[in-house]
Design a protein around this motif. Structure first.
Motif, PDB file in Angstrom:
ATOM      1  N   ARG A 301       0.851  -1.184   0.000  1.00  0.00           N
ATOM      2  CA  ARG A 301       0.000   0.000   0.000  1.00  0.00           C
ATOM      3  C   ARG A 301       0.892   1.241   0.000  1.00  0.00           C
ATOM      4  O   ARG A 301       1.804   1.354   0.821  1.00  0.00           O
ATOM      5  CB  ARG A 301      -0.910   0.014   1.231  1.00  0.00           C
ATOM      6  CG  ARG A 301      -1.886  -1.163   1.295  1.00  0.00           C
ATOM      7  CD  ARG A 301      -2.933  -1.065   0.195  1.00  0.00           C
ATOM      8  NE  ARG A 301      -3.869  -2.184   0.256  1.00  0.00           N
ATOM      9  CZ  ARG A 301      -3.714  -3.327  -0.402  1.00  0.00           C
ATOM     10  NH1 ARG A 301      -2.628  -3.516  -1.169  1.00  0.00           N
ATOM     11  NH2 ARG A 301      -4.610  -4.292  -0.311  1.00  0.00           N
ATOM     12  N   ALA A 302       0.602   2.151  -0.917  1.00  0.00           N
ATOM     13  CA  ALA A 302       1.388   3.379  -1.039  1.00  0.00           C
ATOM     14  C   ALA A 302       0.487   4.587  -0.812  1.00  0.00           C
ATOM     15  O   ALA A 302      -0.679   4.585  -1.205  1.00  0.00           O
ATOM     16  CB  ALA A 302       2.044   3.471  -2.413  1.00  0.00           C
ATOM     17  N   HIS A 303       1.028   5.615  -0.184  1.00  0.00           N
ATOM     18  CA  HIS A 303       0.300   6.871  -0.089  1.00  0.00           C
ATOM     19  C   HIS A 303       1.303   8.009   0.087  1.00  0.00           C
ATOM     20  O   HIS A 303       2.453   7.792   0.475  1.00  0.00           O
ATOM     21  CB  HIS A 303      -0.712   6.856   1.064  1.00  0.00           C
ATOM     22  CG  HIS A 303      -0.091   6.942   2.422  1.00  0.00           C
ATOM     23  ND1 HIS A 303       0.352   5.834   3.118  1.00  0.00           N
ATOM     24  CD2 HIS A 303       0.172   8.021   3.227  1.00  0.00           C
ATOM     25  CE1 HIS A 303       0.844   6.211   4.284  1.00  0.00           C
ATOM     26  NE2 HIS A 303       0.756   7.524   4.376  1.00  0.00           N
ATOM     27  N   THR A 304       0.837   9.217  -0.208  1.00  0.00           N
ATOM     28  CA  THR A 304       1.676  10.407  -0.095  1.00  0.00           C
ATOM     29  C   THR A 304       1.042  11.357   0.902  1.00  0.00           C
ATOM     30  O   THR A 304      -0.155  11.652   0.822  1.00  0.00           O
ATOM     31  CB  THR A 304       1.837  11.101  -1.456  1.00  0.00           C
ATOM     32  OG1 THR A 304       2.418  10.174  -2.393  1.00  0.00           O
ATOM     33  CG2 THR A 304       2.740  12.317  -1.350  1.00  0.00           C
ATOM     34  N   SER A 305       1.854  11.826   1.832  1.00  0.00           N
ATOM     35  CA  SER A 305       1.402  12.794   2.832  1.00  0.00           C
ATOM     36  C   SER A 305       2.293  14.033   2.737  1.00  0.00           C
ATOM     37  O   SER A 305       3.171  14.122   1.881  1.00  0.00           O
ATOM     38  CB  SER A 305       1.495  12.179   4.224  1.00  0.00           C
ATOM     39  OG  SER A 305       2.852  11.948   4.563  1.00  0.00           O
ATOM     40  N   ALA A 306       2.078  14.947   3.653  1.00  0.00           N
ATOM     41  CA  ALA A 306       2.920  16.144   3.683  1.00  0.00           C
ATOM     42  C   ALA A 306       4.379  15.803   3.915  1.00  0.00           C
ATOM     43  O   ALA A 306       5.284  16.516   3.474  1.00  0.00           O
ATOM     44  CB  ALA A 306       2.425  17.095   4.762  1.00  0.00           C
ATOM     45  N   ALA A 307       4.619  14.689   4.600  1.00  0.00           N
ATOM     46  CA  ALA A 307       6.000  14.285   4.883  1.00  0.00           C
ATOM     47  C   ALA A 307       6.678  13.653   3.678  1.00  0.00           C
ATOM     48  O   ALA A 307       7.912  13.665   3.585  1.00  0.00           O
ATOM     49  CB  ALA A 307       6.023  13.307   6.054  1.00  0.00           C
ATOM     50  N   GLY A 308       5.887  13.078   2.762  1.00  0.00           N
ATOM     51  CA  GLY A 308       6.457  12.424   1.594  1.00  0.00           C
ATOM     52  C   GLY A 308       5.771  11.100   1.299  1.00  0.00           C
ATOM     53  O   GLY A 308       4.715  10.779   1.864  1.00  0.00           O
TER      54      GLY A 308
END
Length: 429
Positions: A301-308
């Motif tokens: 599972r992949a996701h992008t947040s403010a951290a990266g």
């Protein structure tokens, strides 16, 4: 003369090819309309194929008919003579004709009855539809695609925006279907890809910025060709020079971005041999001194947040000499003579602060990702270990863990050689 097999860490295309890559929009995927290849086989090398690798050259020749083998050498991924400032110097030249003669001589020295350069390059694109060259192709029992830049193969052997086969490529495809072997090293292995063939990029920049379709002058930017290569192997993405250039990160990011659940990450001077490609019987065997990583994203599972960007739940399988792998069932069969490793060491896993062997780190070491994975497999003191990227902003942490289903196999009873199902996560900080 020294034939270059794509070992330059960063390559920038020049002239009209670069312009074409930057301006040509993707079109409908033609590969899905092509027939599968049930009878022939593939021998794909991750680059850096040494002249004295009798095991790999011998395998290609054996599959092409042994002492009767006739190998067609295709080096259209190289620059043509017109772009080689050393074209007239046999000790320094590195162009399509020079490299073709080099490989042809190597195959004959390794026992082929004949090996011939197929006269194709970006200065002679018309030859891809020449009946005379098609006749030359039809006289061969095997083919070898040399290194360089894989996009030159697309430019030379496919018809532009239509992405349809030239007469020469159609003839090679037909020979493969009838039992011929198709082999290649570096770009010559990469071109066997199906959809979303990688066209450039480095691991850190790929993790930080993601991937994008096309080709970019910035060689660090992770890029891919949506329509892919020639589609000889479509059960997973292909990457090359993996451990030597630290490409595990870019391979995981590209697969996650494009929706692929498997990558064959090939290492140097080592072959992935594919029997019955494109069929339910497709199985693969590794030959050579290094290995092939199979990156499994089925549960990732992949996701992008403010951290990266974050990836969790990928699995890493590392196959070595004579290990077999079933593409349909995803099952690894370690080579005869290997047995499960019972780790007796209590040594901690060494610190790794450059897991993807950054080109910015003068003190970095190749095969860093593999080194950490094997060290974890070999110790009984830890069930997990972390390693980080050399670059920061963000700095990515890779977590390796011996979760359920993991096993390590050894031939000497002490060192981890084959790894099956190690869990991998990547997080920014």
């Amino acid at each position: 003369m020294r034939a270059h097999s794509g070992t330059a860490r960063r390559t920038v295309l020049a002239g009209s090819i670069a312009l074409a890559l930057l301006t040509t929009a993707p079109t409908a995927h033609a590969l899905s309309e092509r027939p599968q290849q049930p009878h022939g086989s593939l021998v794909l090398v991750g680059g850096g194929l040494k002249d004295d690798n009798k095991q790999v050259y011998g395998e290609i020749i054996k599959r092409a008919g042994g002492s009767a083998a006739r190998i067609g050498v295709i080096t259209a991924a190289s620059v043509p003579e017109s772009q080689d400032p050393h074209a007239g110097d046999p000790d320094l030249c590195s162009n399509s004709a020079c490299n073709g003669a080099y490989y042809a001589d190597l195959f004959k020295r390794h026992g082929a009855a004949d090996a011939q350069w197929i006269p194709l390059d970006i200065d002679h694109v018309a030859n891809a539809d020449s009946d005379a060259v098609v006749a030359q192709i039809n006289s061969m029992s095997g083919f070898f695609f040399g290194g360089g830049d894989q996009y030159r193969y697309l430019t030379t052997l496919l018809h532009g925006d239509r992405h349809t086969d030239s007469k020469v490529l159609a003839a090679i495809r037909a020979k493969l279907a009838r039992g011929a072997v198709v082999s290649g090293s570096s770009a010559g292995a990469q071109i066997a890809s199906g959809a979303d063939m990688v066209s450039g990029g480095e691991s850190y920049e790929g993790l930080r910025d993601g991937s994008a379709p096309g080709y970019y002058e910035d060689p660090a930017r992770l890029a891919y060709i949506p329509e892919g290569g020639f589609g000889f192997l479509r059960s997973g993405l292909i990457d090359t020079h993996t451990g030597a250039y630290g490409r595990e990160g870019r391979a995981l990011r590209l697969a996650a971005d494009t929706g692929h659940d498997r990558v064959y990450a090939l290492e140097e001077n080592t072959a992935l041999v594919v029997d019955h490609p494109g069929t339910p019987r497709e199985h693969l065997t590794v030959l050579g001194p290094n290995g092939v990583a199979v990156l499994d994203l089925r549960g990732a599972r992949a996701h992008t947040s403010a951290a990266g960007w974050t990836l969790r739940g990928a699995r890493y399988t590392y196959l070595t000499d004579h290990d077999r792998y079933d593409a349909r069932t995803w099952v690894t069969r370690p080579a005869p003579g290997k047995r499960p490793l019972n780790p007796t060491s209590t040594a901690p896993v060494p610190a790794n602060t450059d897991v993807f062997y950054s080109s910015a780190n003068p003190d970095g070491a190749p095969y860093a990702f593999r080194t950490t994975a094997r060290a974890l497999a070999s110790t009984g003191a830890q069930d997990a270990a972390t390693a980080t990227t050399f670059e920061s902003g963000p700095r990515f942490t890779v977590t390796f863990s011996k979760a359920g289903g993991f096993s390590a196999w050894t031939g000497d009873g002490a060192t981890a050689q084959t790894l099956i199902g190690m869990r991998i996560s990547i997080t920014p900080r």
